[in-house]
Write a protein that holds these residues in place. Sequence first.
Motif, PDB file in Angstrom:
ATOM      1  N   ARG A  18      -0.016  -1.072  -0.542  1.00  0.00           N
ATOM      2  CA  ARG A  18      -0.351  -0.244  -1.707  1.00  0.00           C
ATOM      3  C   ARG A  18       0.286   1.143  -1.587  1.00  0.00           C
ATOM      4  N   GLU A  19       0.322   1.682  -0.359  1.00  0.00           N
ATOM      5  CA  GLU A  19       0.968   2.984  -0.163  1.00  0.00           C
ATOM      6  C   GLU A  19       2.473   2.892  -0.399  1.00  0.00           C
ATOM      7  N   VAL A  20       3.066   1.773   0.006  1.00  0.00           N
ATOM      8  CA  VAL A  20       4.501   1.587  -0.217  1.00  0.00           C
ATOM      9  C   VAL A  20       4.792   1.530  -1.714  1.00  0.00           C
ATOM     10  N   VAL A  21       3.975   0.790  -2.463  1.00  0.00           N
ATOM     11  CA  VAL A  21       4.152   0.706  -3.916  1.00  0.00           C
ATOM     12  C   VAL A  21       4.082   2.097  -4.536  1.00  0.00           C
ATOM     13  N   LYS A  22       3.110   2.892  -4.140  1.00  0.00           N
ATOM     14  CA  LYS A  22       2.979   4.257  -4.672  1.00  0.00           C
ATOM     15  C   LYS A  22       4.224   5.080  -4.365  1.00  0.00           C
ATOM     16  N   MET A  23       4.698   4.986  -3.139  1.00  0.00           N
ATOM     17  CA  MET A  23       5.866   5.768  -2.730  1.00  0.00           C
ATOM     18  C   MET A  23       7.106   5.372  -3.518  1.00  0.00           C
ATOM     19  N   VAL A  24       7.315   4.063  -3.692  1.00  0.00           N
ATOM     20  CA  VAL A  24       8.492   3.580  -4.420  1.00  0.00           C
ATOM     21  C   VAL A  24       8.446   4.027  -5.876  1.00  0.00           C
ATOM     22  N   LEU A  25       7.280   3.903  -6.490  1.00  0.00           N
ATOM     23  CA  LEU A  25       7.146   4.295  -7.892  1.00  0.00           C
ATOM     24  C   LEU A  25       7.334   5.796  -8.101  1.00  0.00           C
ATOM     25  N   GLY A  46       1.142  -1.750 -10.023  1.00  0.00           N
ATOM     26  CA  GLY A  46       0.678  -0.375 -10.119  1.00  0.00           C
ATOM     27  C   GLY A  46      -0.834  -0.285 -10.085  1.00  0.00           C
ATOM     28  N   GLU A  47      -1.483  -1.133 -10.860  1.00  0.00           N
ATOM     29  CA  GLU A  47      -2.950  -1.142 -10.884  1.00  0.00           C
ATOM     30  C   GLU A  47      -3.509  -1.555  -9.526  1.00  0.00           C
ATOM     31  N   LEU A  48      -2.825  -2.502  -8.851  1.00  0.00           N
ATOM     32  CA  LEU A  48      -3.264  -2.951  -7.532  1.00  0.00           C
ATOM     33  C   LEU A  48      -3.242  -1.785  -6.535  1.00  0.00           C
ATOM     34  N   ALA A  49      -2.310  -0.855  -6.753  1.00  0.00           N
ATOM     35  CA  ALA A  49      -2.188   0.309  -5.873  1.00  0.00           C
ATOM     36  C   ALA A  49      -3.062   1.472  -6.321  1.00  0.00           C
ATOM     37  N   GLY A  50      -3.817   1.292  -7.401  1.00  0.00           N
ATOM     38  CA  GLY A  50      -4.692   2.355  -7.890  1.00  0.00           C
ATOM     39  C   GLY A  50      -4.026   3.299  -8.865  1.00  0.00           C
ATOM     40  N   LEU A  51      -2.883   2.880  -9.431  1.00  0.00           N
ATOM     41  CA  LEU A  51      -2.164   3.699 -10.390  1.00  0.00           C
ATOM     42  C   LEU A  51      -2.225   3.055 -11.775  1.00  0.00           C
ATOM     43  N   LYS A  52      -1.561   3.665 -12.735  1.00  0.00           N
ATOM     44  CA  LYS A  52      -1.465   3.051 -14.057  1.00  0.00           C
ATOM     45  C   LYS A  52      -0.519   1.859 -13.983  1.00  0.00           C
ATOM     46  N   PRO A  53      -0.581   0.930 -14.947  1.00  0.00           N
ATOM     47  CA  PRO A  53       0.296  -0.243 -14.921  1.00  0.00           C
ATOM     48  C   PRO A  53       1.772   0.157 -14.860  1.00  0.00           C
ATOM     49  N   CYS A  54       2.546  -0.598 -14.083  1.00  0.00           N
ATOM     50  CA  CYS A  54       3.972  -0.308 -13.938  1.00  0.00           C
ATOM     51  C   CYS A  54       4.848  -1.410 -14.520  1.00  0.00           C
TER      52      CYS A  54
END
Length: 266
Positions: A18-25, A46-54
């Motif tokens: 999830r941290e990797v997804v956040k960093m990449v986005l 994005g939602e899986l990582a706690g962010l808005k949909p990507c």
Amino acid sequence: MSKKIKVAVAGAGGRMGREVVKMVLADEALELVAAVDRSGAGSDAGELAGLKPCGIETVADLDAALSSAKPDVLVDFTVPSVVYANTVTAIKHGVRPVVGATGFTPQQIEELDGMCREAEIGGLIAPNFSVGAILMMQFAAKAAEYLPHVEIIEYHGDQKLDAPSGTSIKTAELIAQGREKLKQGNPNEEEILPGARGGEYEGFRIHSVRLPGVFAQQEVIFGGYGQSLKIRHDSYERAGYMPGVNIGIKKVTEYTGMVYGFEHLM
């Protein structure tokens, strides 16, 4: 503007993933093109990582994800039981693996290096992506040239699957390269409780602590006549590894072969 590096993330629903997804986005030089996670399949990455949909749907099958998304790099923070197979799959697709999971044998690393060279791509296996942890290892390797009596104590949470940690093994390998060869301790030493002295590596000991509430720390202790030296590194959250992962993603596109250890890219 230079071409973005297309990134796939294996274990995207895990704590590190999830941290990797956040960093990449968050990095305009990178583009998330695939997210793989069995338990999170069907969810927006994005939602899986706690962010808005990507707009990237998490899928369960790595092979299919690499075939359809055609990423440049696969970042893998899964578990030792699957990481070798994942890395082989990535290389077969011509995708550069950047791996933070542990569990590789020296023979496997050598084999993966050969596969990368044949495919003319780079790869990276890093037991630890923390810049501070890498410096700790390098300082310990230097100290061992002068203080060969050493022990390692590593601390992790009680849900960690492997012991000792990949970081402590890598530290031990670096120490052994420049350390005077000797078997420490009293030759008549007896373990009253089996395992009390920890695991042995090249004549010195590694101790693994596993407790709830602990994140990731490592201490390298050197002893000499009338003195001791302690080199310690503490990680407090997973986000601290992301600058190193970011460097790994970008550097792995610049060379051929499998590199073992993030210190080679610093």
